[in-house]
Design a protein around this motif. Structure first.
Motif, PDB file in Angstrom:
ATOM      1  N   ASP A  99       0.836  -1.187   0.000  1.00 24.67           N
ATOM      2  CA  ASP A  99       0.000   0.000   0.000  1.00 24.67           C
ATOM      3  C   ASP A  99       0.872   1.238   0.000  1.00 24.67           C
ATOM      4  OD1 ASP A  99       0.902   0.137   2.693  1.00 24.67           O
ATOM      5  OD2 ASP A  99      -0.897   1.246   3.266  1.00 24.67           O
ATOM      6  N   ASP A 100       0.352   2.312  -0.543  1.00 21.36           N
ATOM      7  CA  ASP A 100       0.961   3.633  -0.438  1.00 21.36           C
ATOM      8  C   ASP A 100       2.448   3.630  -0.794  1.00 21.36           C
ATOM      9  OD1 ASP A 100       0.944   6.342   0.023  1.00 21.36           O
ATOM     10  OD2 ASP A 100       1.360   6.138   2.161  1.00 21.36           O
ATOM     11  N   PHE A 101       2.798   3.047  -1.916  1.00 16.86           N
ATOM     12  CA  PHE A 101       4.167   3.047  -2.433  1.00 16.86           C
ATOM     13  C   PHE A 101       5.152   2.338  -1.496  1.00 16.86           C
ATOM     14  CE2 PHE A 101       2.024   6.584  -4.432  1.00 16.86           C
ATOM     15  CZ  PHE A 101       2.360   6.417  -5.767  1.00 16.86           C
ATOM     16  N   ARG A 102       4.724   1.251  -0.888  1.00 17.32           N
ATOM     17  CA  ARG A 102       5.622   0.480  -0.028  1.00 17.32           C
ATOM     18  C   ARG A 102       5.159  -0.960   0.031  1.00 17.32           C
ATOM     19  NH1 ARG A 102       3.664   3.146   5.720  1.00 17.32           N
ATOM     20  NH2 ARG A 102       1.458   2.687   5.435  1.00 17.32           N
ATOM     21  N   ILE A 103       6.095  -1.827   0.359  1.00 17.07           N
ATOM     22  CA  ILE A 103       5.830  -3.247   0.504  1.00 17.07           C
ATOM     23  C   ILE A 103       5.928  -3.602   1.989  1.00 17.07           C
ATOM     24  CG2 ILE A 103       6.743  -5.564   0.045  1.00 17.07           C
ATOM     25  CD1 ILE A 103       7.602  -4.529  -2.711  1.00 17.07           C
ATOM     26  N   ASN A 104       4.861  -4.186   2.520  1.00 17.02           N
ATOM     27  CA  ASN A 104       4.819  -4.582   3.928  1.00 17.02           C
ATOM     28  C   ASN A 104       4.779  -6.090   4.116  1.00 17.02           C
ATOM     29  OD1 ASN A 104       4.397  -1.734   4.630  1.00 17.02           O
ATOM     30  ND2 ASN A 104       2.322  -2.042   3.839  1.00 17.02           N
ATOM     31  N   ALA A 105       4.581  -6.828   3.045  1.00 15.97           N
ATOM     32  CA  ALA A 105       4.449  -8.280   3.131  1.00 15.97           C
ATOM     33  C   ALA A 105       5.697  -8.897   3.751  1.00 15.97           C
ATOM     34  CB  ALA A 105       4.207  -8.866   1.739  1.00 15.97           C
ATOM     35  N   GLY A 106       5.487  -9.866   4.638  1.00 19.86           N
ATOM     36  CA  GLY A 106       6.596 -10.588   5.247  1.00 19.86           C
ATOM     37  C   GLY A 106       7.306  -9.832   6.353  1.00 19.86           C
ATOM     38  N   LYS A 107       6.818  -8.648   6.717  1.00 13.93           N
ATOM     39  CA  LYS A 107       7.492  -7.814   7.714  1.00 13.93           C
ATOM     40  C   LYS A 107       6.676  -7.755   9.001  1.00 13.93           C
ATOM     41  CE  LYS A 107       9.724  -4.746   4.324  1.00 13.93           C
ATOM     42  NZ  LYS A 107       9.449  -5.530   3.121  1.00 13.93           N
ATOM     43  N   LYS A 108       7.373  -7.762  10.122  1.00 12.06           N
ATOM     44  CA  LYS A 108       6.731  -7.542  11.407  1.00 12.06           C
ATOM     45  C   LYS A 108       6.313  -6.084  11.485  1.00 12.06           C
ATOM     46  CE  LYS A 108       5.999  -8.124  15.978  1.00 12.06           C
ATOM     47  NZ  LYS A 108       5.086  -9.101  16.587  1.00 12.06           N
ATOM     48  N   ASN A 109       5.013  -5.813  11.634  1.00 13.89           N
ATOM     49  CA  ASN A 109       4.545  -4.434  11.689  1.00 13.89           C
ATOM     50  C   ASN A 109       3.275  -4.334  12.504  1.00 13.89           C
ATOM     51  OD1 ASN A 109       2.067  -4.405   9.749  1.00 13.89           O
ATOM     52  ND2 ASN A 109       3.664  -5.465   8.566  1.00 13.89           N
ATOM     53  N   GLU A 110       3.006  -3.151  12.991  1.00 14.29           N
ATOM     54  CA  GLU A 110       1.793  -2.850  13.739  1.00 14.29           C
ATOM     55  C   GLU A 110       1.220  -1.515  13.290  1.00 14.29           C
ATOM     56  OE1 GLU A 110       4.376  -5.379  16.465  1.00 14.29           O
ATOM     57  OE2 GLU A 110       4.692  -3.393  15.604  1.00 14.29           O
ATOM     58  N   VAL A 111      -0.090  -1.397  13.381  1.00 12.76           N
ATOM     59  CA  VAL A 111      -0.785  -0.139  13.125  1.00 12.76           C
ATOM     60  C   VAL A 111      -1.627   0.177  14.352  1.00 12.76           C
ATOM     61  CG1 VAL A 111      -2.450   1.098  11.699  1.00 12.76           C
ATOM     62  CG2 VAL A 111      -0.864  -0.509  10.645  1.00 12.76           C
ATOM     63  N   ILE A 112      -1.363   1.327  14.964  1.00 17.13           N
ATOM     64  CA  ILE A 112      -2.126   1.770  16.129  1.00 17.13           C
ATOM     65  C   ILE A 112      -3.135   2.804  15.657  1.00 17.13           C
ATOM     66  CG2 ILE A 112      -1.984   2.815  18.421  1.00 17.13           C
ATOM     67  CD1 ILE A 112       1.022   2.018  18.383  1.00 17.13           C
ATOM     68  N   ARG A 113      -4.410   2.473  15.719  1.00 16.87           N
ATOM     69  CA  ARG A 113      -5.468   3.383  15.287  1.00 16.87           C
ATOM     70  C   ARG A 113      -5.884   4.247  16.480  1.00 16.87           C
ATOM     71  NH1 ARG A 113      -7.147   1.846  10.271  1.00 16.87           N
ATOM     72  NH2 ARG A 113      -6.807  -0.314   9.656  1.00 16.87           N
ATOM     73  N   ILE A 114      -5.440   5.494  16.457  1.00 14.72           N
ATOM     74  CA  ILE A 114      -5.550   6.359  17.620  1.00 14.72           C
ATOM     75  C   ILE A 114      -6.998   6.615  18.024  1.00 14.72           C
ATOM     76  CG2 ILE A 114      -4.991   8.625  18.557  1.00 14.72           C
ATOM     77  CD1 ILE A 114      -2.590   6.793  18.204  1.00 14.72           C
ATOM     78  N   SER A 115      -7.874   6.838  17.052  1.00 13.90           N
ATOM     79  CA  SER A 115      -9.257   7.200  17.375  1.00 13.90           C
ATOM     80  C   SER A 115     -10.024   6.059  18.029  1.00 13.90           C
ATOM     81  CB  SER A 115      -9.998   7.652  16.113  1.00 13.90           C
ATOM     82  OG  SER A 115     -10.097   6.582  15.182  1.00 13.90           O
ATOM     83  N   GLU A 116      -9.497   4.845  17.980  1.00 12.51           N
ATOM     84  CA  GLU A 116     -10.216   3.682  18.486  1.00 12.51           C
ATOM     85  C   GLU A 116      -9.702   3.197  19.834  1.00 12.51           C
ATOM     86  OE1 GLU A 116      -9.813   0.974  15.269  1.00 12.51           O
ATOM     87  OE2 GLU A 116     -11.025   2.168  13.908  1.00 12.51           O
ATOM     88  N   ILE A 117      -8.872   4.014  20.495  1.00 15.47           N
ATOM     89  CA  ILE A 117      -8.387   3.629  21.819  1.00 15.47           C
ATOM     90  C   ILE A 117      -8.768   4.703  22.832  1.00 15.47           C
ATOM     91  CG2 ILE A 117      -6.469   2.269  20.915  1.00 15.47           C
ATOM     92  CD1 ILE A 117      -4.610   4.559  21.536  1.00 15.47           C
ATOM     93  N   ASN A 118      -8.960   4.284  24.063  1.00 16.23           N
ATOM     94  CA  ASN A 118      -9.203   5.217  25.161  1.00 16.23           C
ATOM     95  C   ASN A 118      -7.861   5.590  25.775  1.00 16.23           C
ATOM     96  OD1 ASN A 118     -12.068   5.261  25.072  1.00 16.23           O
ATOM     97  ND2 ASN A 118     -12.146   3.294  26.124  1.00 16.23           N
ATOM     98  N   ALA A 119      -7.487   6.857  25.693  1.00 17.98           N
ATOM     99  CA  ALA A 119      -6.192   7.293  26.199  1.00 17.98           C
ATOM    100  C   ALA A 119      -6.208   8.799  26.402  1.00 17.98           C
ATOM    101  CB  ALA A 119      -5.075   6.901  25.230  1.00 17.98           C
ATOM    102  N   ASN A 120      -5.248   9.282  27.170  1.00 25.44           N
ATOM    103  CA  ASN A 120      -5.077  10.713  27.384  1.00 25.44           C
ATOM    104  C   ASN A 120      -4.316  11.287  26.190  1.00 25.44           C
ATOM    105  OD1 ASN A 120      -4.640  13.302  28.258  1.00 25.44           O
ATOM    106  ND2 ASN A 120      -3.718  12.735  30.218  1.00 25.44           N
ATOM    107  N   LEU A 121      -5.030  11.569  25.116  1.00 32.76           N
ATOM    108  CA  LEU A 121      -4.403  12.021  23.882  1.00 32.76           C
ATOM    109  C   LEU A 121      -3.878  13.442  23.994  1.00 32.76           C
ATOM    110  CD1 LEU A 121      -6.863  10.582  21.202  1.00 32.76           C
ATOM    111  CD2 LEU A 121      -4.829   9.518  22.191  1.00 32.76           C
ATOM    112  N   ALA A 122      -4.478  14.256  24.841  1.00 30.62           N
ATOM    113  CA  ALA A 122      -4.025  15.640  24.976  1.00 30.62           C
ATOM    114  C   ALA A 122      -2.577  15.707  25.429  1.00 30.62           C
ATOM    115  CB  ALA A 122      -4.911  16.395  25.963  1.00 30.62           C
ATOM    116  N   MET A 123      -2.139  14.703  26.220  1.00 31.83           N
ATOM    117  CA  MET A 123      -0.776  14.681  26.738  1.00 31.83           C
ATOM    118  C   MET A 123       0.089  13.655  26.019  1.00 31.83           C
ATOM    119  SD  MET A 123      -0.562  17.090  28.821  1.00 31.83           S
ATOM    120  CE  MET A 123       1.028  16.724  29.529  1.00 31.83           C
ATOM    121  N   ASN A 124      -0.389  13.130  24.878  1.00 28.75           N
ATOM    122  CA  ASN A 124       0.381  12.136  24.115  1.00 28.75           C
ATOM    123  C   ASN A 124       0.873  11.010  25.020  1.00 28.75           C
ATOM    124  OD1 ASN A 124       0.011  13.772  21.924  1.00 28.75           O
ATOM    125  ND2 ASN A 124       2.109  14.527  21.838  1.00 28.75           N
TER     126      ASN A 124
END
Length: 808
Positions: free
Chosen positions: A127-152
């Motif tokens: 996706d998006d001009f890159r190859i991710n297949a076969g690689k250890k990777n994670e995607v953290i979807r910020i809007s879907e977690i409960n956290a203190n985002l104001a303070m990162n």
């Protein structure tokens, strides 16, 4: 700035046809029950044009040439629909579109969404001009977690990402200190840190410390690709960490959002956002103001963030865009503590005159061009014009501030670069294959002024007395790189990736190191030029439709940094043959989703970090001793990383009117130890040799475990998290007992809990609140040898926050 003016001028010229060409495609998307479908992707195939359906299922695409088109409509949970149509010049065409549900997938998606299990996932194969297949990777979807985002709050944000080590000593939320696999979290410098795919650090090849972190309210997701990212992105050993900002809303002409947070210790944060789509134009902008007194004494902070992005579909195949980001952060640095001070009161501070600021400006231009339906081109140009400024009393923490002249240190960064990427799909063995290639040019310059004699005041003042700075260094860095990587699909289940990256790096260090008795001490110019290649290979095997085995081997490197070329004294010597640290990463794992209630990723990793740079004592012919900086040895990190998320309610009952519960565990065992690594010390004029073989790498806890539970009922959601982190050492000698200045010694194990909740009041508005460090644990994650310490850097105790978000 001329390039910026030119770009804006091109935009204005290209906008002229907007007023002459009024083709409009309208439509309404509904499901089989004739209910509106929101958020569906609507794309004109073979073009860069696309929008999303709004709350009522409506969409509109304006200002595109007459002709025959294929409209692609897709959304998770529905069958993708292709609809052909023709449009004439100045015609308005309306379409009624019905999407058919994919029954099983839709059920799983709705259940997953109700549980919030989508907060962590991984990247698609390509996706998006890159190859991710076969690689250890994670995607953290910020809007879907409960956290203190104001303070990162990174402890909450990275909770589901296994093996992430976090330094929790920046109460302002400006600087992020994270690492993995036994690497140093120092301002995330072992990651290649990017935003929207381009560099945001001072110089990834010479000074990769991350002084800038975008506000989490505007971050859509954080993408982490472990060491296997080295082929496509170059250094570092830790891999890629890319902050992806929210893109313009494609379902409306205009949307506005305001997120306001109040909390403990005078915290106030106001985040304000606008965005939308009008014809060929997309736009977005945000501004955040955050102030607070900090949890510790003398911990005041005042930050401003601003960002804008504008893109324009110049033709059906060409998209142009620009981004500009600006941050200014003024923070008071409370300094470190001795061990006895920490035990007595970890909120105290003996440094009332220490300040830090980082004005940061990052402009970017980009273009995407579809050469053909299977081949596309991406171009990015970016720059960093920034500063790192500090003023304060810099003696060891066990030395009382004498209220005399403070030390002033200032860095000025001027960097720019460009990347060109080509993505092409072709057919081989009867299967679609993907080739990715790219070119990179980077030019960085650092003007480092240190040891300035500052004022005797206590406010933020970088004034320097006559004589300016005793240290004045210039560091220049030019990097040329090219890569190619290919996905070979041998069947629907099995694929292999292979690639190579070629690097050329030229670095120059020169200037004045110090002034002694009025005499300047000049450095001999230090130049480094080197070229080398990295190779990598990976594989993926899809055991079922939702699970896969993956494996990867990729070489990596860490270039010689500006700090490696700066001798502490003029009597010290830099090895003329000093080499970049090189090594490799290995991953082997199994990940995926089983049924609708279990998600997992378990893997083994090995990181070989060879030719680590260090200092060793040497003797001259006259018997004098000097420090020699060279490549001393290696370290090896290996272990287990595991993430699992499970919804017992769905597993047992399917649907529940009493809500859903999902449980997660993020576990890591990290064995990071030194191999043959020789160091020395000088005692009573005698060199004492020592080998660190078998010692635990500093700042590398063996146990990094995090657990959590989220309960969802309709519009209400609550999350509890526990971080259980093992002990670590602050130095490579694994010193247990702390020294008087608290710069070395053990970093004890700790456990800390967080509780956060959110309630969507209406479709567009929400209320969030939480408690960080629920049980008020007294702990620290870092012993600093210099700024912002020295000494123990306490983590924040219990704090509260509440957030009201309104969207219009």
């Amino acid at each position: 700035m001329r390039s910026l003016y030119l770009f804006v001028g091109v935009f204005l010229l290209l906008s002229v046809p907007v007023f002459a060409q009024k083709n409009v495609l309208k439509g309404k998307i509904v499901d089989e029950k004739q209910l509106p479908v929101q958020g569906a992707s609507v794309v004109l195939e073979g073009t860069v044009r696309g929008v999303q359906s709004d709350l009522e299922g409506n969409f509109e695409i304006k200002d595109f040439p007459k002709g025959d088109y294929r409209l692609k409509i897709s959304l998770v949970g529905f069958e993708t629909l292709i609809k052909e149509f023709s449009i004439d010049e100045k015609e308005t065409k309306s379409l009624e579109i019905t999407l058919n549900e994919e029954a099983l997938l839709l059920d799983e998606f709705r259940l997953s969404a109700s549980r919030g299990i989508l907060g962590q996932t991984h990247l698609p194969e390509v996706d998006d001009f890159r190859i991710n297949a076969g690689k250890k990777n994670e995607v953290i979807r910020i809007s879907e977690i409960n956290a203190n985002l104001a303070m990162n709050n990174s402890r909450q944000i990275f909770a589901k990402t296994p093996g992430i080590t976090i330094w929790e000593n920046d109460g302002s939320g400006v600087q992020l200190g994270v690492a993995s696999r036994g690497l140093s979290p120092n301002r995330s410098w072992e990651f290649n840190v990017r935003m929207n795919g381009y560099d945001i650090t001072p110089d990834p090849m010479g000074y990769p410390e991350a002084y800038f972190t975008p506000p989490m309210e505007v971050v859509e997701q954080i993408e982490i690709v472990r060491g296997a990212s080295s082929l496509q992105y170059g250094s570092q050993f830790g891999g890629l960490m890319n902050f992806v900002l929210r893109k313009p809303d494609k379902s409306t002409r205009f949307t506005a959002e305001t997120i306001n947070t109040v909390g403990s210790n005078g915290l106030f944060s106001s985040f304000n956002y606008i965005g939308g789509t009008e014809g060929k134009w997309n736009y977005t902008a945000y501004y955040q103001k955050r102030v607070g007194n900090g949890w510790r004494e003398n911990g005041e902070f005042n930050t401003d963030h601003a960002h804008m992005e504008v893109s324009y579909a110049a033709t059906n195949r060409l998209k142009l865009g620009m981004e500009m980001t600006y941050m200014t952060a003024d923070t008071q640095q409370p300094g470190g503590l001795t061990d006895s001070q920490f035990e007595e009161d970890s909120r105290q501070s003996t440094r009332a005159r220490n300040w830090f600021s980082t004005p940061w400006f990052i402009p970017s231009l980009y273009a995407e061009y579809l050469i053909s339906p299977k081949t596309k081109l991406s171009w990015k140009a970016f720059g960093t014009f920034a500063e790192r400024n500090s003023v304060g009393f810099m003696r060891p923490i066990n030395v009382e501030d004498d209220l005399g002249n403070r030390q002033v240190d200032r860095d000025y960064y001027t960097t720019y670069g460009t990347e060109l990427r080509l993505s092409s799909n072709y057919t081989l063995f009867g299967k679609d294959q993907t080739l990715m290639s790219g070119l990179r040019y980077f030019n960085g310059h650092i003007d480092r002024k240190q040891l300035g004699v500052g004022t005797t005041g206590s406010d933020l003042d970088y004034s320097v007395a006559a004589g300016d700075y005793r240290r004045d260094l210039d560091f220049s860095n030019i990097n040329l790189a090219a890569f190619v990587e290919n996905v070979f699909r041998f069947s629907d289940k099995f694929l292999v990736t292979a690639g190579v990256r070629v690097e050329n790096i030229r670095s120059v260090m020169e200037g004045q190191l110090n002034v002694v008795n009025g005499n300047p001490q000049l450095l001999d110019q230090i130049s480094r030029a080197r070229s080398f290649a990295l190779v990598g290979v990976g594989a993926e095997y899809h055991l079922t439709s939702g699970t896969e085995f993956y494996a990867n081997f990729s070489q990596a490197y860490r270039p010689v940094l500006i700090s490696d070329l700066t001798p502490p004294a003029t009597t010290d010597v830099i090895d003329p043959n000093l080499k970049d640290s090189k090594g490799y990463n290995v991953d082997f794992g199994y990940r995926g989703t089983l049924f609708s209630y279990l998600q997992f990723d378990v893997s083994y990793f090995l990181l070989n970090y060879a030719d680590r740079i260090g200092t060793i004592a040497q003797t001259r012919e006259d018997g004098s001793i000097y420090q020699f900086r060279t490549n001393l040895g290696n370290s090896v990190s290996q272990g287990f990383e595991g993430y699992v998320e499970f919804d017992p309610v769905t597993a047992l009952f399917g649907n529940s009117r009493f809500g859903y519960l999902h449980l997660f565990a993020s576990l890591a065992f990290v064995d990071a130890t030194y191999g043959d690594f020789e160091v020395t010390s000088v005692t009573n004029g005698q060199i004492q040799p020592k080998n660190l073989k078998g010692n635990q790498v500093e700042n590398a806890p063996r146990k990094i475990n995090r657990y959590g539970a989220t309960y969802n009922l309709g519009k209400f959601s609550m999350t509890w998290q526990l971080s259980d982190i093992g002990k670590a050492f602050s130095d490579a000698s694994n010193t247990e007992l702390p020294n008087a200045a608290a710069t070395v010694g053990v970093i004890p194990a700790y456990r800390v809990q967080d509780l956060s909740a959110s309630w969507n009041l209406w479709k567009q508005h929400s209320l969030k609140a939480g408690v960080n460090n629920l049980t008020n644990e007294n702990y620290f994650t870092r012993r600093a040898g210099g700024y912002p310490g020295p000494g123990i850097m306490p983590a924040d105790g219990r704090t509260f926050y509440a957030t009201l978000a309104l969207k219009f």
